[in-house]
Design a protein around this motif. Structure first.
Motif, short mmCIF file in Angstrom:
data_model
loop_
_atom_site.label_atom_id
_atom_site.label_comp_id
_atom_site.label_asym_id
_atom_site.label_seq_id
_atom_site.Cartn_x
_atom_site.Cartn_y
_atom_site.Cartn_z
N LEU A 119 0.82 -1.22 0.00
CA LEU A 119 0.00 0.00 0.00
C LEU A 119 0.85 1.26 0.00
CD1 LEU A 119 -2.97 -0.74 2.38
CD2 LEU A 119 -2.91 -0.64 -0.11
N ARG A 120 1.83 1.26 0.86
CA ARG A 120 2.65 2.46 0.97
C ARG A 120 4.01 2.21 0.35
NH1 ARG A 120 -0.04 6.06 3.18
NH2 ARG A 120 -1.76 5.48 4.54
N SER A 201 -10.77 4.55 -11.48
CA SER A 201 -10.18 5.03 -10.23
C SER A 201 -8.77 4.46 -10.05
CB SER A 201 -11.07 4.71 -9.02
OG SER A 201 -11.00 3.36 -8.67
N LEU A 202 -8.55 3.24 -10.52
CA LEU A 202 -7.20 2.67 -10.44
C LEU A 202 -6.23 3.51 -11.26
CD1 LEU A 202 -7.91 -1.15 -10.87
CD2 LEU A 202 -7.51 0.11 -8.75
N GLN A 203 -6.67 3.87 -12.46
CA GLN A 203 -5.80 4.70 -13.31
C GLN A 203 -5.53 6.05 -12.66
OE1 GLN A 203 -6.54 4.85 -17.57
NE2 GLN A 203 -8.07 3.27 -17.31
N SER A 204 -6.54 6.57 -11.99
CA SER A 204 -6.33 7.86 -11.34
C SER A 204 -5.31 7.73 -10.22
CB SER A 204 -7.66 8.42 -10.81
OG SER A 204 -8.02 7.80 -9.60
N GLY A 216 -12.13 11.98 -3.34
CA GLY A 216 -12.95 11.03 -2.59
C GLY A 216 -12.69 9.57 -2.88
N VAL A 217 -11.61 9.26 -3.62
CA VAL A 217 -11.28 7.87 -3.88
C VAL A 217 -10.58 7.28 -2.65
CG1 VAL A 217 -9.90 6.31 -5.30
CG2 VAL A 217 -11.01 8.27 -6.35
N ASN A 218 -11.09 6.16 -2.18
CA ASN A 218 -10.44 5.47 -1.08
C ASN A 218 -9.27 4.67 -1.66
OD1 ASN A 218 -9.65 3.88 1.04
ND2 ASN A 218 -11.72 3.47 1.74
N VAL A 219 -8.13 5.32 -1.71
CA VAL A 219 -6.98 4.78 -2.44
C VAL A 219 -6.59 3.39 -1.93
CG1 VAL A 219 -4.53 5.13 -2.94
CG2 VAL A 219 -6.12 7.04 -3.07
N ASN A 220 -6.44 3.25 -0.64
CA ASN A 220 -5.99 1.96 -0.11
C ASN A 220 -6.96 0.83 -0.40
OD1 ASN A 220 -3.70 3.12 0.81
ND2 ASN A 220 -4.26 3.10 2.98
#
Ligand code: ATP
Ligand code: MG
Lengths: 348, 250
Positions: A119-120, A201-204, A216-220
């Motif tokens: 994730l990080r 959203s993955l591409q973003s 507002g995308v929950n990236v994790n």
């Protein structure tokens, strides 16, 4: 001047049009299925291409779309392979297609757990972590010889007929059709995924995680989801190999396998789903013919190809195919913009 | 008046530097609030704290009386807090159409839809079309953002924040770096923000600040220095001193 207005239908058409089947795509899959009848003598190598393509498709989902670099994707491949082989050997799940689903779910579970590690961090830390996970799994398989057969590999696997009907014959005919159908189904699913808001959203996130979060995308959560899905794909690819070979080996976890996979994706280009498939075809045939032609120079040719591709791609190695894809778009009349008509100048 | 956004004793240290020092700021509902101050005063840091990009060293942030100090960035967006960035933070490979389509989809709760095609929801597309028009992005809607002229990128930066339908919008120098010819569009977009949206504007251009704001806070060295109505702040000798001092340095 009349107030120029965008037409919602037209804008929607532009948007949704990206998800339409391109004629070249149709051609690709017709060609792929035609090989069943056209090249019966080549079904063994075609089988290898099919599972490698699926494996590369899996890497494309995380690398080409979500921007997660991995040098240890073989972890999930190997895990799926051993799961499928063990299920057959101990007659836990006898039907191969069902066992394959289980293998995929098992690899997904592993993907979910290890996703928290990627994730990080930077590309470099992700490379190290994914590499580490694959090493650890390989060693666990190595240490538990009672279950996995250790360094000798998992022997004595007997495969039952697919769906109770189609035996894995020695020429690999049924095995190939089986692999190709699985590849096609999972490709269709991947295609839906990447064209969805989730896929966008993955591409973003790949483009700019900071901004993705700021809209507002929950990236994790998204990264965990795609890593889990991709691990399942890799596990199924490994399962296909184990089932068609009736064997599983520690080599499935090897670093070389993960590295070759990255090469396959670079050859085909990441981020448009076909890269892994085309890369797998090119890679296998190059391997086959070049290795026969000049056995000792095989690494030389692969190295040369890599250098050329990176030079052509320049900015980003994953997108050297972009100009061809734009050309393909222009050849498709449905996507072509009417000449001279900017969207704003038109009316409903 | 109701307070929509509030900080209490907010503090942020970077090592020895106090970027934000004991800031207690209240922003009223519907306000046009400007935050000004010399370079390095800590304005952007406050926005980063408000939006959860940075965790504060201490202090509390309240959005509509709810403590949001520990919430993630995306969760704050869901609650109605959106921002623009001083330096463009866009998606270089994605088009304005995709960028806005994603932002609206996320807000309407379709963000984790992995089955339907993006843009197949008429509700999403109606908003996207509206945003493309309002921000003059229709003619470039399919171009990769990286290829847009800077002014258009700046417009997209605001448009994508508006796509989140914020109740509170934080604008970090929206017109920064925009060439003269393209400034007009940006200023018009800022002026045309819906009046029910509360706006916190960071800006160096004093003409813009004084034409826009109904309240101004001055930040110096991370601390709130002066706060009041525009005419009060304009008259304040201490503010003049800060700005004159800065000009003397330059
Ligand atoms: N991530 C960081 N790490 C260390 N120091 C930082 C960091 N971010 C900001 N700072 C420091 O905090 C102080 C305030 O910076 P900030 O960017 O908030 O100022 P600003 O008021 O937005 O300035 P400008 O008008 O130039 O945009 C500066 O001294 C800056 O160097
Ligand atoms: Mg700043």
């Amino acid at each position: 001047m009349l107030l120029a207005r965008l037409s919602q239908d037209e804008v929607t058409g532009r948007f949704v049009g990206r998800a339409h089947w391109h004629p070249l795509e149709v051609l690709f899959w017709v060609g792929a299925f035609a090989t069943i009848w056209l090249f019966p003598g080549k079904h063994l190598i075609l089988t290898e291409i099919a599972w490698l393509a699926l494996f590369a498709l899996s890497l494309d989902l995380i690398l080409g779309y979500a921007g997660i670099v991995s040098l240890g994707h073989a972890a999930f491949f190997g895990f799926g392979a051993y799961t499928a082989a063990l299920l057959a050997k101990h007659e836990i799940v006898n039907e191969p297609a069902l066992a394959l689903v289980v293998a995929g779910l098992a690899a997904s579970a592993l993907g979910f757990v290890s996703s928290f590690l990627v994730l990080r961090g930077t590309d470099l830390t992700r490379i190290m972590v994914t590499l580490g996970v694959a090493f650890v799994l390989r060693e666990i398989a190595n240490q538990n010889g009672w279950l996995t057969g250790g360094a000798d590999g998992l022997q004595g696997v007997t495969m039952q007929p697919i769906l109770g009907l189609y035996r894995f014959d020695m020429f690999g005919h049924n095995g190939y059709v089986y692999c190709l159908v699985v590849l096609f189904i999972l490709f269709l699913l991947a295609r839906r995924i990447v064209n969805s808001p989730f896929g966008l959203s993955l591409q973003s996130i790949k483009n700019n995680p900071l901004r993705a979060a700021a809209i507002g995308v929950n990236v994790n959560a998204r990264l965990i989801a795609i890593y889990t899905i991709a691990a399942g794909y890799a596990g199924i690819a490994g399962g296909l190999l184990a089932q068609t070979q009736a064997f599983a080996s520690l080599a499935y976890f090897d670093f070389e396998r993960s590295a070759d996979l990255l090469l396959v994706l670079v050859i085909g280009g990441a981020g448009y789903l076909y890269g892994g498939l085309i890369g797998a075809i090119v890679f296998k045939f190059m391997h086959d013919y070049l290795a026969v032609l000049t056995p000792q120079y095989w690494p030389f040719w692969i190295g040369l190809l890599l250098v050329v591709l990176v030079l052509v791609g320049r900015e980003r190695i994953t997108s050297w195919t972009a100009p061809f894809r734009r050309l393909a778009d222009r050849l498709d009349w449905r996507r072509a913009r009417p000449p001279g008509a900017s969207a704003e100048g038109r009316q409903r | 008046m109701t307070i929509v956004l509030e900080t209490r004793n907010l503090e942020k240290r970077f090592g020895g530097i106090i970027a934000t020092g004991n800031v207690s700021l209240s922003i009223e509902k519907g306000a046009r609030h400007a935050l000004i101050g010399p370079n390095g005063a800590g304005k952007t840091t406050i926005i980063n704290l408000l939006t959860g990009v940075l965790p504060p060293t201490s202090g509390t942030i309240l959005l509509e009386d709810k403590d949001i100090t520990g919430l993630s960035t995306h969760a704050r967006v869901r609650l109605g807090l959106a921002r623009t960035f001083q330096i463009n933070q866009l998606f270089p490979d994605l088009s304005p159409l995709q960028t806005l389509g994603l932002a609206v989809s996320e807000r309407l709760g379709y963000g984790h839809d992995w089955w339907r095609v993006t843009g197949s929801k008429p509700a999403v597309m109606a908003e996207v079309v509206d945003l493309l028009e309002r921000f003059h992005l229709g003619d470039v809607m399919e171009d990769p953002t990286a290829q847009l002229p800077y002014g258009k990128q700046r417009l997209l930066e605001i448009a994508v924040a508006i796509a989140c339908r914020p109740r509170v919008l934080l604008l970090d120098e929206p017109a920064a770096g925009v060439p003269e010819g393209e400034r007009e569009d940006i200023l018009a977009a800022v002026a045309a923000l819906p009046s029910d949206v509360t706006v916190l504007l960071i800006e160096h251009d004093m003409d813009l600040v004084f034409s826009f704001a109904d309240r101004i806070s001055v930040l110096v060295n991370g601390r709130l220095f002066v706060e009041g109505r525009p005419e009060e702040v304009a008259q304040d000798p201490r503010v003049k001193a800060v700005y004159l001092g800065e000009e003397a340095h330059a």
